[in-house]
Design a protein around this motif. Structure first.
Motif, PDB file in Angstrom:
ATOM      1  N   PRO A  12     -48.693  10.240 -41.067  1.00  0.00           N
ATOM      2  CA  PRO A  12     -48.029   8.957 -41.319  1.00  0.00           C
ATOM      3  C   PRO A  12     -47.557   8.879 -42.761  1.00  0.00           C
ATOM      4  O   PRO A  12     -48.147   9.492 -43.650  1.00  0.00           O
ATOM      5  CB  PRO A  12     -49.137   7.931 -41.038  1.00  0.00           C
ATOM      6  CG  PRO A  12     -50.158   8.651 -40.235  1.00  0.00           C
ATOM      7  CD  PRO A  12     -50.094  10.073 -40.669  1.00  0.00           C
ATOM      8  N   GLY A  14     -47.424   7.736 -46.272  1.00  0.00           N
ATOM      9  CA  GLY A  14     -48.367   7.056 -47.129  1.00  0.00           C
ATOM     10  C   GLY A  14     -49.683   7.786 -47.211  1.00  0.00           C
ATOM     11  O   GLY A  14     -49.952   8.719 -46.467  1.00  0.00           O
ATOM     12  N   THR A 224     -44.351   3.340 -48.673  1.00  0.00           N
ATOM     13  CA  THR A 224     -43.416   2.408 -48.048  1.00  0.00           C
ATOM     14  C   THR A 224     -44.131   1.423 -47.129  1.00  0.00           C
ATOM     15  O   THR A 224     -43.778   0.240 -47.069  1.00  0.00           O
ATOM     16  CB  THR A 224     -42.347   3.187 -47.258  1.00  0.00           C
ATOM     17  OG1 THR A 224     -41.659   4.069 -48.155  1.00  0.00           O
ATOM     18  CG2 THR A 224     -41.343   2.242 -46.623  1.00  0.00           C
ATOM     19  N   SER A 225     -45.143   1.901 -46.434  1.00  0.00           N
ATOM     20  CA  SER A 225     -45.868   1.032 -45.503  1.00  0.00           C
ATOM     21  C   SER A 225     -46.611  -0.086 -46.221  1.00  0.00           C
ATOM     22  O   SER A 225     -46.984  -1.088 -45.612  1.00  0.00           O
ATOM     23  CB  SER A 225     -46.860   1.866 -44.687  1.00  0.00           C
ATOM     24  OG  SER A 225     -47.799   2.501 -45.544  1.00  0.00           O
ATOM     25  N   LYS A 226     -46.808   0.066 -47.534  1.00  0.00           N
ATOM     26  CA  LYS A 226     -47.519  -0.949 -48.319  1.00  0.00           C
ATOM     27  C   LYS A 226     -46.568  -1.699 -49.276  1.00  0.00           C
ATOM     28  O   LYS A 226     -47.037  -2.352 -50.204  1.00  0.00           O
ATOM     29  CB  LYS A 226     -48.620  -0.278 -49.158  1.00  0.00           C
ATOM     30  CG  LYS A 226     -49.677   0.452 -48.333  1.00  0.00           C
ATOM     31  CD  LYS A 226     -50.585  -0.530 -47.601  1.00  0.00           C
ATOM     32  CE  LYS A 226     -51.705   0.211 -46.873  1.00  0.00           C
ATOM     33  NZ  LYS A 226     -52.639  -0.711 -46.203  1.00  0.00           N
ATOM     34  N   HIS A 302     -36.398   3.584 -49.840  1.00  0.00           N
ATOM     35  CA  HIS A 302     -37.533   3.888 -48.968  1.00  0.00           C
ATOM     36  C   HIS A 302     -37.407   5.284 -48.376  1.00  0.00           C
ATOM     37  O   HIS A 302     -38.373   6.044 -48.310  1.00  0.00           O
ATOM     38  CB  HIS A 302     -37.618   2.858 -47.836  1.00  0.00           C
ATOM     39  CG  HIS A 302     -37.991   1.488 -48.310  1.00  0.00           C
ATOM     40  ND1 HIS A 302     -37.590   0.346 -47.656  1.00  0.00           N
ATOM     41  CD2 HIS A 302     -38.713   1.077 -49.384  1.00  0.00           C
ATOM     42  CE1 HIS A 302     -38.074  -0.704 -48.293  1.00  0.00           C
ATOM     43  NE2 HIS A 302     -38.747  -0.296 -49.355  1.00  0.00           N
ATOM     44  N   ASN A 306     -40.082   8.255 -48.847  1.00  0.00           N
ATOM     45  CA  ASN A 306     -40.700   8.857 -47.665  1.00  0.00           C
ATOM     46  C   ASN A 306     -40.524  10.369 -47.667  1.00  0.00           C
ATOM     47  O   ASN A 306     -41.441  11.127 -47.331  1.00  0.00           O
ATOM     48  CB  ASN A 306     -40.092   8.268 -46.396  1.00  0.00           C
ATOM     49  CG  ASN A 306     -40.474   6.811 -46.195  1.00  0.00           C
ATOM     50  OD1 ASN A 306     -41.438   6.333 -46.786  1.00  0.00           O
ATOM     51  ND2 ASN A 306     -39.719   6.115 -45.352  1.00  0.00           N
TER      52      ASN A 306
END
Length: 953
Positions: A12, A14, A224-226, A302, A306
């Motif tokens: 994933p 992050g 990016t997820s955070k 982003h 990533n």
């Protein structure tokens, strides 16, 4: 090199789980960032010349230390200095020492006041060219005082100036990361999007920024997820000791986009499209993609982060412009918009600026990458050659390309506007920035009659080799014709579409000139339909265009858009394609061709102005042509120009040039029009906005009077001097002097010297003896002319009662409205004498005349009855005579009384010494104000009736 499983492509995005990030994780991110950053900086340097490289490498040192002899040094002990965590290498120190011949220390500054220098934009990408400028964000300590910030700004300007000597254009933007997070931004400048966006600007910064010196961006440590938890993640990393606040610069996260940013950013890109349309089209389509994804937008920043987290560190794949292109390409392919995709590829190709079809000795990574992309697009060799040879494009290709670009810009703007309306969002631009943008967009894209549109498309294109031909054609409107420009032979025109057409020849010629179509031509084939135009006249007109409107037009300073547009230049082309001789001949008038060209124009009573093409250039760079060719050519042109100047702020007046190139008296006509327009401007465009002066000139046998009424300039024609004099006697709202043009001539000899003698807050009495009678002409304090005659005995008995009456009247007016008085009024007296064929105006002293002679005191009170008629109460030596009591016998009773108290009993004229006008009487006057004209006219009217009654006794 092996990397942890949590960072591989299968993991994933992050690294922060429930247990949080470890030091290993943070160090891995830091390492990957620096690897990509160093690679991009190296690519940047490869694109610079050796001297430019040396200049660029010195930039951080110039801010790290502040030492005499270094570029940017200012005599300021408080100059901010020191970049956090920056330690220059020995080679760089030696390079600096060669400039100053002084020794520098390589130690860290104890209290650095600059946190970082970031390079952003196309630098280090495939979009970087030799002409690309460098945009650098200089991030300073948030605790710096405004005084120190100002010093730092001065140093930036000095260093930019120094770098320009290496042909390196550097722009510095002083940034306070803490204030930026709070949404505070600078206003709009030439290189800054100001208040048009915040998150979108941050997105562009993160995906293009390269760290030159200082602490890296904190954003890189947040997956990016955070992103929505940016502040909390950074705080946790600091608390755990994984990063230090001093080693990072924190502008915040690229979190939720505000819908209002899209319209502001869209306007900004259209603003930039005026000078760089291809680059702006790319960014506008990206905005469109973001808007369609809203509110769950995956920004390019982003995508970049990533890719780095997943260990995709290929510089080609991470190139900001390649990522931008690929994102847009996927979007357009998915939507099946092939035409837009082709335009996108041309925009990208021109932005990169590498001529792939042309051989080169040096192979660069930019060229190799561009060749790969071109091959993947399936472009033929002919297509690439056509683009590479854009400088030799035909005018049709340029116009077609401009149409496609404007269509795309319009489409994007319309979409973003509809998006903003759909989400009920207002733009986030400041009112000041919105004003600047709207004004520049108006200047560039607004289409209105007579305005010259520029066909430039952001490329260096040479259209001078186009073979232009001008052809006059019948218009669909009966009795009119159009002038059209073609680049095909005249015999093929019927089947061709014109490049440009307009109602006047000058407008079409000017369009060709300003768009570079005439720069290499001395002769242009012309086929007129109605008028005979000589090749000489055309050549001279083109030469005049080159002289007065040289190309390219001067670049407009962005500061000009802070203010409303004002006319900076007016060029009048008189009688282009119109022969006054033919015009007069058609009217059956006498032939004037034999008159000397050096003859004073004032002696020529015929109007030789058949047409005027007025070219107006304003402070926003707009060029507009106004054509006048009706019966009121000159008057309408004057009215239009004066009206525009008077609407302008300030007192600036445009540069005025007049051109006449036809065969009939060109120099005399040009001189006459130039003088006339200058006189009109000087008369009607004054700083005193409260006054409405009248300007008079004659045209043939007619007189024209210009005046501003209700803030609109208008004019009236008078066919006789009697009508003119009558108009000059009309009431005025304030002091409105009569100003005549320098060649004004009148058969009434006294008119010109009397009008020329006017002064503010003064009255002029002019008189001319005719045996036992004398003609009197008086101009009162507001510029109204009163003409009358009376019996003449001597100058004292003529002037004394009149001057006395004027002074008493002044006192009455002062008591009614003292605010309109500025000091005492002056009274001038002029006697006109005709002697041996010469007409003279001799000044006559009036000092002491007010007390000369002995006159019976006759005072009159004027009022208005209930039925609207005038009522009079006349007092002679304190005895009253009322019209209410005496009726029609009023004047006989007054005359009898005057004769009775005269010792001689002679019937010489009686003079009214004082008149009082009631409020009711004044209220029914045209402007509700009484000027000397009204007092004097009442005096003359009553005196006439009294003296007639006296004569009949």
């Amino acid at each position: 090199m092996e990397h942890s499983n949590f960072l591989n492509d299968q993991s994933p995005i992050g690294f922060i789980g429930k247990a949080g990030a470890s030091a290993l994780h943070v160090n891995e991110v830091r390492k990957r960032f620096h690897e990509v950053n160093e690679g991009r900086l190296q690519r940047l340097k490869e694109g610079l010349q050796l001297k430019q490289q040396q200049c660029f490498e010195l930039l951080p040192l110039l801010f790290h230390v502040h030492q005499r002899g270094l570029p940017g040094y200012l005599e300021a002990t408080e100059m901010p200095r020191g970049i956090a965590f920056y330690q220059p290498q020995d080679a760089l120190l030696r390079s600096a020492q060669s400039l100053t011949r002084q020794t520098f220390s390589s130690q860290l500054v104890s209290r650095p006041e600059i946190s970082a220098l970031y390079l952003m934009g196309s630098s280090g990408s495939i979009g970087q060219s030799t002409s690309s400028d460098l945009d650098i964000w200089l991030c300073y300590d948030s605790e710096l005082s405004q005084f120190k910030i100002n010093l730092l700004n001065q140093k930036c300007e000095a260093i930019s100036h120094w770098a320009s000597g290496f042909n390196l254009e550097v722009h510095f933007f002083l940034m306070n990361a803490q204030k930026f997070q709070g949404g505070e931004q600078q206003s709009l400048t030439g290189e800054n999007c100001g208040s048009t966006s915040h998150t979108l600007l941050l997105d562009e910064f993160y995906r293009t920024a390269q760290l030159i010196a200082g602490g890296m961006s904190a954003w890189w440590f947040v997956p990016t997820s955070k992103e929505l938890e940016h502040e909390g993640v950074i705080k946790k990393l600091v608390n755990n000791g994984h990063i230090s606040t001093k080693e990072v610069t924190d502008f915040g996260g690229v979190s939720k986009l505000d819908a209002g940013e899209f319209i502001g950013a869209g306007l900004w890109q259209i603003y930039k499209a005026i000078d760089a349309p291809y680059k702006s089209v790319l960014k506008l389509i990206l905005l469109e993609i973001y808007a369609r994804e809203f509110p769950k937008v995956i920004s390019l920043a982003h995508s970049l982060k990533n890719a780095v987290y997943r260990m995709n560190l290929s510089l080609d794949n991470l190139d900001p412009y390649v990522m931008l292109y690929q994102r847009i390409e996927a979007y357009l392919v998915d939507r099946g918009e092939k035409d837009r995709l082709e335009l996108l590829r041309r925009c990208f190709y021109f932005k990169v600026g590498i001529n792939v079809s042309k051989p080169t000795r040096t192979r660069t990574w930019r060229r190799e990458l561009m060749e790969v992309l071109v091959q993947s697009w399936g472009w033929t060799k002919h297509t690439v050659q056509h683009l590479d040879n854009h400088r030799q494009w035909s005018i049709e290709s340029v116009i077609n390309e401009r149409r496609l670009l404007v269509s795309e810009l319009t489409r994007s703007y319309r979409f973003l506007t509809e998006f903003a309306a759909e989400h009920h969002s207002a733009h986030v631009m400041s009112q000041r920035d919105l004003l600047i943008l709207s004004r520049k967009l108006h200047a560039a894209f607004d289409r209105r009659p007579g305005k010259i549109d520029f066909i430039k498309i952001g490329l260096d294109i040479d259209l001078s080799n186009e073979k232009i031909r001008l052809h006059e054609r019948e218009s669909k409107q009966k009795g009119s014709a159009l002038w059209a420009a073609y680049n095909q032979p005249i015999d093929e025109i019927d089947s061709a579409s014109p490049l440009k057409y307009s109602q006047g020849l000058l407008e079409t010629l000017l369009w060709c000139h300003l768009n570079g179509l005439l720069s290499a031509h001395l002769h242009i084939p012309i086929q007129p339909l109605k008028e005979k135009i000589s090749d000489f006249e055309i050549r001279m007109t083109i030469a005049s265009l080159r002289q007065h409107l040289p190309t390219p037009l001067a670049k407009i300073n962005p500061d000009r858009f802070y203010h409303p547009a004002h006319i900076t230049k007016a060029v009048l082309f008189v009688n282009l394609g119109r022969d006054p001789l033919a015009y007069l001949s058609a009217r059956g008038l006498q032939k004037i061709s034999e008159r000397s060209d050096s003859m004073d124009f004032s002696s020529l009573r015929e109007n030789l102005i058949i047409s005027i093409d007025m070219v107006l250039v304003n402070s926003w760079g707009e060029v507009v042509v106004e054509r006048y060719d009706d019966h009121n050519v000159t008057a309408n042109a004057i009215r239009s120009l004066i009206g525009k100047i008077n609407k302008q702020h300030g007192n600036s007046q445009p540069e005025l040039n007049v051109v006449c190139n036809n065969e009939t008296r060109p120099h005399a006509i040009a001189k006459r029009i130039s003088d006339l327009f200058e006189d009109a401007i000087n008369a009607l465009c004054r700083s005193n906005k409260s006054a409405s002066p009248r300007f008079i000139y004659h045209e043939s046998e007619e007189f024209l009077v210009f005046q501003k009424l209700n803030n609109v300039i208008g004019y009236r024609r008078f066919s006789t001097e009697k009508e003119l004099i009558q108009q000059l006697g009309e009431e005025q709202t304030t002091h409105n002097p009569v100003i005549i043009d320098r060649l004004f001539q009148a058969k009434t000899k006294w008119l010109k010297p009397l009008l020329s003698a006017q002064k503010p807050q003064a009255m002029i009495i002019g008189f001319e003896r005719h045996n036992k009678r004398v003609a009197i002409r008086l101009i009162d304090e507001k510029g109204s002319l009163i003409v009358f005659d009376t019996e003449f005995f001597n100058v004292a008995t003529l002037i004394s009662p009149l001057v006395r009456f004027l002074k008493i009247t002044e006192h009455r007016q002062r008591s009614i409205d003292i605010e309109q008085f500025q000091g005492q009024r002056q009274i001038q007296c002029i006697e006109f004498i005709s002697e041996k064929g010469q007409y003279k105006a001799l000044r006559t002293p009036v000092k002491g005349l007010i007390n000369k002679g002995h006159f019976i005191s006759i005072q009159v009170n004027v009022d208005v009855s209930s039925n609207g008629s005038d009522e009079f109460v006349i007092s002679c030596n304190e005895k009253e005579f009322s019209s209410n009591i005496l009726g029609d016998n009023l004047y006989t009773a007054v005359a009898s009384y005057i004769l009775g108290i005269r010792a001689s009993g002679k019937k010489y004229p009686a003079y009214i010494t004082d008149i009082a006008l009631s409020e009711n009487f004044i209220a029914k006057l045209p402007y509700g104000m009484a000027q000397t004209k009204h007092y004097l006219e009442s005096k003359l009217r009553l005196e006439k009736k009294i003296n007639l009654a006296m004569a009949s006794l």
